[in-house]
Design a protein around this motif. Structure first.
Motif, PDB file in Angstrom:
ATOM      1  N   ALA A 161       0.843  -1.193   0.000  1.00  0.00           N
ATOM      2  CA  ALA A 161       0.000   0.000   0.000  1.00  0.00           C
ATOM      3  C   ALA A 161       0.884   1.250   0.000  1.00  0.00           C
ATOM      4  O   ALA A 161       1.730   1.420   0.869  1.00  0.00           O
ATOM      5  CB  ALA A 161      -0.911   0.007   1.221  1.00  0.00           C
ATOM      6  N   VAL A 162       0.670   2.115  -1.006  1.00  0.00           N
ATOM      7  CA  VAL A 162       1.462   3.330  -1.133  1.00  0.00           C
ATOM      8  C   VAL A 162       0.532   4.514  -1.362  1.00  0.00           C
ATOM      9  O   VAL A 162      -0.596   4.351  -1.849  1.00  0.00           O
ATOM     10  CB  VAL A 162       2.483   3.229  -2.285  1.00  0.00           C
ATOM     11  CG1 VAL A 162       3.479   2.124  -2.039  1.00  0.00           C
ATOM     12  CG2 VAL A 162       1.781   3.023  -3.623  1.00  0.00           C
ATOM     13  N   GLY A 163       1.017   5.691  -1.015  1.00  0.00           N
ATOM     14  CA  GLY A 163       0.244   6.907  -1.207  1.00  0.00           C
ATOM     15  C   GLY A 163       0.755   8.014  -0.319  1.00  0.00           C
ATOM     16  O   GLY A 163       1.612   7.792   0.549  1.00  0.00           O
ATOM     17  N   THR A 176       3.256   1.122   3.832  1.00  0.00           N
ATOM     18  CA  THR A 176       4.523   1.853   3.711  1.00  0.00           C
ATOM     19  C   THR A 176       4.374   3.275   4.246  1.00  0.00           C
ATOM     20  O   THR A 176       3.260   3.791   4.378  1.00  0.00           O
ATOM     21  CB  THR A 176       4.969   1.913   2.245  1.00  0.00           C
ATOM     22  OG1 THR A 176       3.998   2.656   1.495  1.00  0.00           O
ATOM     23  CG2 THR A 176       5.107   0.517   1.662  1.00  0.00           C
ATOM     24  N   PRO A 177       5.489   3.917   4.548  1.00  0.00           N
ATOM     25  CA  PRO A 177       5.422   5.325   4.967  1.00  0.00           C
ATOM     26  C   PRO A 177       4.774   6.182   3.888  1.00  0.00           C
ATOM     27  O   PRO A 177       5.017   6.003   2.692  1.00  0.00           O
ATOM     28  CB  PRO A 177       6.897   5.707   5.164  1.00  0.00           C
ATOM     29  CG  PRO A 177       7.580   4.415   5.449  1.00  0.00           C
ATOM     30  CD  PRO A 177       6.869   3.395   4.636  1.00  0.00           C
ATOM     31  N   GLY A 178       3.943   7.113   4.293  1.00  0.00           N
ATOM     32  CA  GLY A 178       3.264   7.981   3.339  1.00  0.00           C
ATOM     33  C   GLY A 178       4.203   9.012   2.739  1.00  0.00           C
ATOM     34  O   GLY A 178       5.078   9.551   3.419  1.00  0.00           O
ATOM     35  N   PHE A 179       4.017   9.289   1.465  1.00  0.00           N
ATOM     36  CA  PHE A 179       4.828  10.307   0.788  1.00  0.00           C
ATOM     37  C   PHE A 179       4.578  11.677   1.427  1.00  0.00           C
ATOM     38  O   PHE A 179       3.448  12.032   1.760  1.00  0.00           O
ATOM     39  CB  PHE A 179       4.478  10.386  -0.695  1.00  0.00           C
ATOM     40  CG  PHE A 179       4.751   9.121  -1.465  1.00  0.00           C
ATOM     41  CD1 PHE A 179       5.991   8.516  -1.408  1.00  0.00           C
ATOM     42  CD2 PHE A 179       3.768   8.540  -2.242  1.00  0.00           C
ATOM     43  CE1 PHE A 179       6.249   7.355  -2.110  1.00  0.00           C
ATOM     44  CE2 PHE A 179       4.015   7.382  -2.952  1.00  0.00           C
ATOM     45  CZ  PHE A 179       5.255   6.780  -2.884  1.00  0.00           C
ATOM     46  N   VAL A 180       5.638  12.439   1.582  1.00  0.00           N
ATOM     47  CA  VAL A 180       5.527  13.808   2.103  1.00  0.00           C
ATOM     48  C   VAL A 180       6.385  14.721   1.242  1.00  0.00           C
ATOM     49  O   VAL A 180       7.373  14.289   0.637  1.00  0.00           O
ATOM     50  CB  VAL A 180       5.978  13.898   3.582  1.00  0.00           C
ATOM     51  CG1 VAL A 180       5.023  13.164   4.491  1.00  0.00           C
ATOM     52  CG2 VAL A 180       7.394  13.375   3.760  1.00  0.00           C
ATOM     53  N   LEU A 181       5.986  15.995   1.202  1.00  0.00           N
ATOM     54  CA  LEU A 181       6.743  16.974   0.428  1.00  0.00           C
ATOM     55  C   LEU A 181       7.823  17.651   1.256  1.00  0.00           C
ATOM     56  O   LEU A 181       8.851  18.066   0.722  1.00  0.00           O
ATOM     57  CB  LEU A 181       5.791  18.045  -0.131  1.00  0.00           C
ATOM     58  CG  LEU A 181       4.819  17.584  -1.216  1.00  0.00           C
ATOM     59  CD1 LEU A 181       3.853  18.708  -1.554  1.00  0.00           C
ATOM     60  CD2 LEU A 181       5.587  17.131  -2.453  1.00  0.00           C
ATOM     61  N   PHE A 184      -2.248   1.704  -4.799  1.00  0.00           N
ATOM     62  CA  PHE A 184      -1.971   3.140  -4.767  1.00  0.00           C
ATOM     63  C   PHE A 184      -3.238   3.912  -4.451  1.00  0.00           C
ATOM     64  O   PHE A 184      -4.241   3.796  -5.160  1.00  0.00           O
ATOM     65  CB  PHE A 184      -1.383   3.598  -6.102  1.00  0.00           C
ATOM     66  CG  PHE A 184      -1.229   5.085  -6.226  1.00  0.00           C
ATOM     67  CD1 PHE A 184      -0.435   5.792  -5.331  1.00  0.00           C
ATOM     68  CD2 PHE A 184      -1.886   5.790  -7.219  1.00  0.00           C
ATOM     69  CE1 PHE A 184      -0.296   7.167  -5.427  1.00  0.00           C
ATOM     70  CE2 PHE A 184      -1.754   7.160  -7.334  1.00  0.00           C
ATOM     71  CZ  PHE A 184      -0.950   7.853  -6.427  1.00  0.00           C
ATOM     72  N   LEU A 185      -3.204   4.713  -3.384  1.00  0.00           N
ATOM     73  CA  LEU A 185      -4.357   5.517  -2.974  1.00  0.00           C
ATOM     74  C   LEU A 185      -4.129   6.986  -3.289  1.00  0.00           C
ATOM     75  O   LEU A 185      -3.027   7.503  -3.074  1.00  0.00           O
ATOM     76  CB  LEU A 185      -4.619   5.374  -1.467  1.00  0.00           C
ATOM     77  CG  LEU A 185      -5.473   4.193  -1.015  1.00  0.00           C
ATOM     78  CD1 LEU A 185      -4.690   2.892  -1.156  1.00  0.00           C
ATOM     79  CD2 LEU A 185      -5.946   4.373   0.428  1.00  0.00           C
ATOM     80  N   GLN A 186      -5.218   7.625  -3.785  1.00  0.00           N
ATOM     81  CA  GLN A 186      -5.184   9.062  -4.045  1.00  0.00           C
ATOM     82  C   GLN A 186      -6.571   9.632  -3.775  1.00  0.00           C
ATOM     83  O   GLN A 186      -7.582   9.025  -4.136  1.00  0.00           O
ATOM     84  CB  GLN A 186      -4.776   9.341  -5.489  1.00  0.00           C
ATOM     85  CG  GLN A 186      -4.750  10.826  -5.831  1.00  0.00           C
ATOM     86  CD  GLN A 186      -4.173  11.062  -7.222  1.00  0.00           C
ATOM     87  OE1 GLN A 186      -2.978  11.070  -7.413  1.00  0.00           O
ATOM     88  NE2 GLN A 186      -5.064  11.269  -8.182  1.00  0.00           N
TER      89      GLN A 186
END
Length: 788
Positions: A64-66, A173-178, A209-211
């Motif tokens: 799981a990613v996002g 997984t760790p969530g993407f951050v800016l 993939f979640l959005q």
């Protein structure tokens, strides 16, 4: 499967009661479910073992990613069927979490267990859901404190057994951050992105993939990252989360259908799922939580049918709307991947079991060898013989291993050996091929050439008048007929001893460093040879004490060679500078000196001062006037005899033949004048020549002769035979005597150090556990394969 009822007739079957079936269909369904569960359980155990023993297994898994706040945590709770406040600890932002969901009809309440760190064992079940978040948080903080990092790729494994969860394994997984949070390193976003890519890249893993629905496809922040991992979305399941936030924007059917298709950005073959979950985060029961999930699915479908003019294309998009549809798809897709991967997994398990069994056998042999002296002596001797042969091969000329990696330039040799300069040499010495990376015999020859260059760059040093006078007058006073020649020879011998001796020691030390460096190269050649020949039995890899003793023995051998060679070249130097040596007298360059042998040294006064005044010229012929009656004399000073330095590296222009022309100033007339003027050996500087200058020039010629004979005739051959011949012929015997000519007790000290047996036993126990685990997984997969 569930105990709650749903009003909407279009709710996915997985969330409602199962329709009645015929006995035959029920039997097939139960058998299929049993087979799916056995496959799932087998892969779960294999996954736990792979995590515990750092095994790389192509296990089908969902990753799981996002981005953060895109709904991953809520989706995981919905799949589990209960809440445990996962968002409060931000579990997906620091360490991956492997969720092993096991559908167990007997588990009316969730049973969660965490796999122990660095072990395949699971801990005790956790009853309280709130305690799950605490365990995740504490384990994450403990590991990050230990590794001193903001994130870690080492996963936490949690097994959840529940009657209301599907058979799924998902890696959160760790969530993407800016941007990094306050107090975190600036590169945290890049570390998270790199970690997620590493976890999602293996081709056997499915990407989830979640959005958020509020984000347009054209402005997606992370879709490009997914495209880098899976360019065609062949193994990617795209989920549009928080879909209920978008529903109010749809008025007509064409708007809904266009949005649901997303073909302009994802392609015609990619169909995203559209999911909405309950927003109420209050403290509700697990049954109420699942009822709310089902109710939200029903409300979304009702709105698309009734709240949008013309509804939507149900035939095309209905199977992609709602959490229940996504859950069923993920479960069936994972089971399909399990079934496809079973043969390859079974073959890989058989291979790993065979490898671990062989490794265990080698470990048993190693443990047994700790008490078998003859066994150890045999293989230790074979290892020493192999290293010795490789050293000989490197000396004779070899290009393996890679000289670019293992060779050294002249500058690197000087730096690493700690011998930066040649003593007494001011100019820079750069031999040919100085910039090439050489080792072995080639590097040895380069140092030999460098030594020649350094030796020929040293000239006979300047000598003061006082020193010359002391030497010359002593020889003249003894009535010697060759006073000048003997004085010049004595000066040359003293200069050669003083200046060439440290040069010879430096040459020996540099050559010893070149040969000492061959030990690591020999080990590397031996390792490569063992790999090529697939030699696995009887190796000495684990015996640190033996390898240390072998290295020490080799260093002692090279050190003894250097010490012996220093003695030999010093003997050559002593011979060449001995008063009885004929090196200085091979060519008598000054035949006019013989005139002095015809006159008695006591028949004339020896003027020793360097006087250049007019008064001295006036009384030049008054040889019997006492010095106290004369004017004050000037103090004798040092003078450089004016020998021109050669160009560096030109080794054949400094012999006596080259120097002979400088002696031509001592003609018979000048000798006659010198005698008639009282035999003033040290006249003033205005004369065409003087005894001092002649002796300095003659000393320089004698020095050059000594240097040439020493370098060309004695030292070069001695260093070659003193270093290279023993390394070729005697190294194995020398190392063998050092290591093996001892009693058994002392010999075994190299192999059975205190605690060594315990270390080997611990390694064996670890291998035994690994073998048992792999064998259990293998047997289980064999049963699964037979069921297929």
């Amino acid at each position: 499967m569930s105990s709650f009822t749903v009003a909407d007739s279009d709710t996915p079957p997985s969330l409602t009661s199962t329709p009645s079936k015929t006995p035959s269909s029920k039997m097939k369904s139960r058998r299929s479910q049993a087979e799916s569960k056995s496959r799932f359980e087998a892969y779960n155990r294999l996954q736990a073992a792979a995590v515990a023993f750092s095994e790389t297994m192509p296990i089908p898994e969902i990753v799981a990613v996002g981005g953060q706040s895109d709904g991953k945590s809520s989706l995981l709770e919905a799949l589990l069927g209960f809440r445990f406040n996962v968002r409060e600890v931000e579990m997906g932002t620091r360490r991956p979490l492997i969720l092993q969901m096991v559908h167990d009809a007997s588990a009316l309440e969730p049973r969660c267990r965490f796999q122990e760190e660095d072990s395949e064992e699971y801990g005790s079940p956790i009853v309280l859901a709130s305690a799950i978040a605490d365990v995740i948080k504490s384990r994450t903080e403990a590991l990050l404190k230990k590794t001193k990092a903001a994130v870690s790729p080492k996963p936490i494994v949690m097994r959840a057994e529940y009657a209301h969860c599907p058979n799924l394994t998902i890696i959160d997984t760790p969530g993407f951050v800016l941007k990094a949070k306050k107090g975190e390193p600036e590169n945290t976003p890049d570390e998270i992105l790199s970690m997620v890519k590493s976890l999602a890249s293996p081709p056997h893993r499915i990407l989830l993939f979640l959005q958020q629905s509020s984000v347009e496809w054209c402005s997606s922040l992370w879709l490009d990252a997914i495209r880098e991992i899976d360019p065609t979305y062949r193994r990617t399941v795209i989920v549009v989360s928080k879909f209920d936030n978008r529903l109010k924007e749809f008025g007509d059917r064409w708007e809904v259908d266009r949005y649901l298709s997303a073909s302009g950005y994802l392609g015609d073959s990619t169909h995203p799922f559209f999911v909405a979950l309950p927003k109420d985060r209050g403290n509700v029961s697990n049954d109420e939580f699942r009822r709310q999930i089902s109710q939200v699915d029903s409300e979304v479908l009702r709105h698309l049918r009734e709240g949008v003019k013309g509804g939507f294309d149900e035939e095309k998009f209905k199977s992609y709307i709602g959490f229940g549809r996504l859950r069923d798809y993920l479960e069936s897709e994972l089971q399909k991947k399990y079934k496809e991967a079973a043969p390859a997994t079974l073959a890989l398990l058989e291979q790993r079991c065979s490898e671990v069994t062989s490794e265990l056998a080698r470990m048993d042999s190693k443990i047994q060898a700790t008490s078998d002296v003859s066994h150890l002596r045999k293989f230790a001797m074979m290892h020493v013989a192999s290293i010795s042969n490789h050293v000989g091969a490197l000396i004779d000329g070899a290009a393996d291993p890679s000289p670019e990696q293992w060779g050294k330039t002249t500058v690197e040799e000087r730096s690493q050996s700690g011998i930066g300069v040649w003593p007494g040499v001011i100019a820079s010495v750069n031999p040919p091929n100085a910039t090439l990376r050489l080792y072995g015999g080639a590097a040895f020859e380069r140092v030999m050439h460098e030594f020649r260059c350094a030796a020929y760059s040293i000239e006979c040093p300047s000598v003061s008048r006082e020193k010359v006078a002391n030497i010359l007058l002593a020889h003249a006073g003894r009535g010697g007929g060759r006073a000048r020649t003997e004085a010049a020879a004595e000066i040359a011998r003293a200069a050669a001893k003083s200046w060439l001796s440290p040069l010879l020691d430096t040459a020996c030390d540099r050559l010893a460093f070149v040969l000492g460096s061959l030990f690591d190269l020999a080990l590397e050649r031996n390792r490569i040879q063992d790999l090529e020949c697939e030699i696995k039995g009887g190796d000495m890899d684990g015996y640190v004490g033996f390898h240390a003793a072998l290295r020490c023995a080799y260093n002692r051998f090279i050190g003894n060679l250097a010490k012996h060679c220093k003695q030999l070249v010093r003997h050559h130097l002593d011979s060449a500078t001995s008063p009885y040596s004929q090196v200085c007298y091979f060519n008598d360059y000054a035949p006019s000196y013989n005139k002095f042998s015809q006159a008695s040294a006591s028949s004339f006064f020896l003027e020793l001062s360097d006087t250049g005044s007019a008064s001295h010229d006036a009384r030049r012929d008054q040889e019997n006037i006492p010095p106290e009656n004369n004017a004050q004399e000037t103090t004798p000073g040092d003078a450089v005899y004016g020998v021109v330095k050669k160009e560096l590296g030109i080794c054949n222009d400094v012999g006596p033949r080259k120097r002979a022309s400088r002696m031509g100033g001592n003609s018979k007339n000048s000798d006659y004048v010198a005698l008639q003027n009282g035999g003033a050996l040290f006249g003033n500087g205005e004369r065409s020549s003087s005894a001092y200058a002649d002796i300095c020039i003659s000393a320089a010629q004698h020095f050059a002769r000594i240097r040439e004979v020493l370098v060309e005739r004695g030292v070069t051959s001695t260093l070659n035979s003193g270093f290279l011949t023993p390394c070729r012929d005697r190294i194995f015997v020398a190392l063998g005597l050092d290591l093996f000519a001892v009693n058994d007790e002392k010999f075994m000290d190299m192999f059975v150090a205190p605690g060594a047996i315990d270390v080997l036993q611990n390694e064996r126990e670890s291998l035994m556990k690994r073998q048992k685990m792999l064998q259990s997984c293998l047997n289980e997969f064999k049963s699964v394969a037979q069921a297929l």
